[in-house]
Design a protein around this motif. Structure first.
Motif, PDB file in Angstrom:
ATOM      1  N   GLU A  29       0.834  -1.207   0.000  1.00  7.52           N
ATOM      2  CA  GLU A  29       0.000   0.000   0.000  1.00  7.52           C
ATOM      3  C   GLU A  29       0.871   1.259   0.000  1.00  7.52           C
ATOM      4  O   GLU A  29       0.620   2.203  -0.755  1.00  7.52           O
ATOM      5  CB  GLU A  29      -0.916  -0.017   1.229  1.00  7.52           C
ATOM      6  N   LYS A  30       1.903   1.267   0.837  1.00  4.99           N
ATOM      7  CA  LYS A  30       2.806   2.420   0.878  1.00  4.99           C
ATOM      8  C   LYS A  30       3.544   2.596  -0.442  1.00  4.99           C
ATOM      9  O   LYS A  30       3.743   3.722  -0.906  1.00  4.99           O
ATOM     10  CB  LYS A  30       3.819   2.271   2.020  1.00  4.99           C
ATOM     11  N   HIS A  31       3.932   1.487  -1.065  1.00  4.60           N
ATOM     12  CA  HIS A  31       4.636   1.531  -2.347  1.00  4.60           C
ATOM     13  C   HIS A  31       3.747   2.163  -3.420  1.00  4.60           C
ATOM     14  O   HIS A  31       4.179   3.051  -4.155  1.00  4.60           O
ATOM     15  CB  HIS A  31       5.049   0.113  -2.743  1.00  4.60           C
ATOM     16  N   HIS A  34       3.255   5.857  -2.857  1.00  2.00           N
ATOM     17  CA  HIS A  34       4.427   6.606  -3.302  1.00  2.00           C
ATOM     18  C   HIS A  34       4.413   6.775  -4.826  1.00  2.00           C
ATOM     19  O   HIS A  34       4.647   7.885  -5.333  1.00  2.00           O
ATOM     20  CB  HIS A  34       5.698   5.893  -2.851  1.00  2.00           C
ATOM     21  N   LEU A  35       4.118   5.697  -5.544  1.00  2.36           N
ATOM     22  CA  LEU A  35       4.064   5.785  -7.003  1.00  2.36           C
ATOM     23  C   LEU A  35       2.923   6.689  -7.464  1.00  2.36           C
ATOM     24  O   LEU A  35       3.054   7.417  -8.452  1.00  2.36           O
ATOM     25  CB  LEU A  35       3.917   4.393  -7.615  1.00  2.36           C
ATOM     26  N   GLN A  36       1.797   6.670  -6.738  1.00  4.95           N
ATOM     27  CA  GLN A  36       0.679   7.557  -7.068  1.00  4.95           C
ATOM     28  C   GLN A  36       1.116   9.011  -6.931  1.00  4.95           C
ATOM     29  O   GLN A  36       0.836   9.844  -7.794  1.00  4.95           O
ATOM     30  CB  GLN A  36      -0.510   7.280  -6.151  1.00  4.95           C
ATOM     31  N   LYS A  93      -5.682   1.035  -3.314  1.00  7.13           N
ATOM     32  CA  LYS A  93      -6.949   0.628  -2.717  1.00  7.13           C
ATOM     33  C   LYS A  93      -7.057  -0.891  -2.643  1.00  7.13           C
ATOM     34  O   LYS A  93      -7.546  -1.433  -1.644  1.00  7.13           O
ATOM     35  CB  LYS A  93      -8.129   1.202  -3.517  1.00  7.13           C
ATOM     36  N   ALA A  94      -6.594  -1.575  -3.680  1.00 12.70           N
ATOM     37  CA  ALA A  94      -6.645  -3.039  -3.696  1.00 12.70           C
ATOM     38  C   ALA A  94      -5.739  -3.618  -2.620  1.00 12.70           C
ATOM     39  O   ALA A  94      -6.115  -4.589  -1.936  1.00 12.70           O
ATOM     40  CB  ALA A  94      -6.243  -3.565  -5.066  1.00 12.70           C
ATOM     41  N   ALA A  95      -4.566  -3.038  -2.426  1.00  9.92           N
ATOM     42  CA  ALA A  95      -3.651  -3.519  -1.387  1.00  9.92           C
ATOM     43  C   ALA A  95      -4.246  -3.300  -0.009  1.00  9.92           C
ATOM     44  O   ALA A  95      -4.135  -4.159   0.882  1.00  9.92           O
ATOM     45  CB  ALA A  95      -2.303  -2.812  -1.500  1.00  9.92           C
ATOM     46  N   LYS A  96      -4.906  -2.167   0.176  1.00 12.58           N
ATOM     47  CA  LYS A  96      -5.537  -1.876   1.468  1.00 12.58           C
ATOM     48  C   LYS A  96      -6.669  -2.864   1.736  1.00 12.58           C
ATOM     49  O   LYS A  96      -6.814  -3.381   2.851  1.00 12.58           O
ATOM     50  CB  LYS A  96      -6.078  -0.446   1.481  1.00 12.58           C
ATOM     51  N   LYS A  97      -7.445  -3.163   0.703  1.00 11.61           N
ATOM     52  CA  LYS A  97      -8.545  -4.113   0.839  1.00 11.61           C
ATOM     53  C   LYS A  97      -8.013  -5.507   1.176  1.00 11.61           C
ATOM     54  O   LYS A  97      -8.579  -6.208   2.020  1.00 11.61           O
ATOM     55  CB  LYS A  97      -9.349  -4.137  -0.465  1.00 11.61           C
ATOM     56  N   GLU A  98      -6.916  -5.913   0.524  1.00  7.47           N
ATOM     57  CA  GLU A  98      -6.306  -7.206   0.820  1.00  7.47           C
ATOM     58  C   GLU A  98      -5.774  -7.256   2.250  1.00  7.47           C
ATOM     59  O   GLU A  98      -5.874  -8.284   2.918  1.00  7.47           O
ATOM     60  CB  GLU A  98      -5.177  -7.508  -0.166  1.00  7.47           C
TER      61      GLU A  98
END
Length: 111
Positions: A29-31, A34-36, A93-98
Motif C-alpha cells: 500500500e505504501k509503495h 508513493h508511485l501515485q 486501494k486493492a492492497a488496502k482491501k487485501e
C-alpha cells in the motif's frame, strides 16, 4: 531443435505442501501510494511545462511551431502521468482491501 535443448515451462501448478510466502500488504500500500504521488507530481510538472510552452509560443512567434510541438508533447505526458497516478490509486486501494481481508477486518455495509 538443437540437441539437448528442452523447453522450460514456468506455469507449473503450486505444490500444496509448500506454504505461500506472507505478503506485506501495508508495504504494498505504501509503495503504491508513493508511485501515485510520483504520478501526480509528474502530471503537475508536465502540465506546468505545457503552459510555459504555450506562453513561449505567443512570446516568440518566430519559433511558435517549435513551442507548439513541445506544448503538445508536454500535454500528452501530463495525461499519461495522470493516468498512471489513477492506476496506482486503484492498486493502493486493492492492497488496502487485501490487508483488511487478511487481518479479518469486518466490512459494514450501510444502506
Amino acid at each position: 531443435m538443437a540437441e539437448g535443448h528442452r523447453h522450460h515451462h514456468f506455469h507449473h501448478q503450486k505444490d500444496p505442501a509448500v506454504p505461500e510466502p506472507e505478503v506485506d500488504y501495508r508495504k504494498k500500500e505504501k509503495h503504491h501510494k508513493h508511485l501515485q504521488q510520483l504520478g501526480e507530481l509528474g502530471a503537475v510538472t508536465a502540465g506546468a511545462f505545457a503552459l510555459h510552452e504555450k506562453h513561449e509560443a505567443k512570446k516568440h512567434p518566430e519559433h511558435a511551431h517549435r513551442h507548439k510541438i513541445k506544448e503538445e508533447i508536454a500535454a500528452a505526458a501530463a495525461v499519461g502521468a495522470g493516468g498512471f497516478a489513477f492506476h496506482e490509486h486503484h492498486q493502493k486501494k486493492a492492497a488496502k482491501k487485501e490487508y483488511e481481508k487478511s487481518h479479518g477486518k469486518k466490512h459494514h455495509h450501510h444502506f
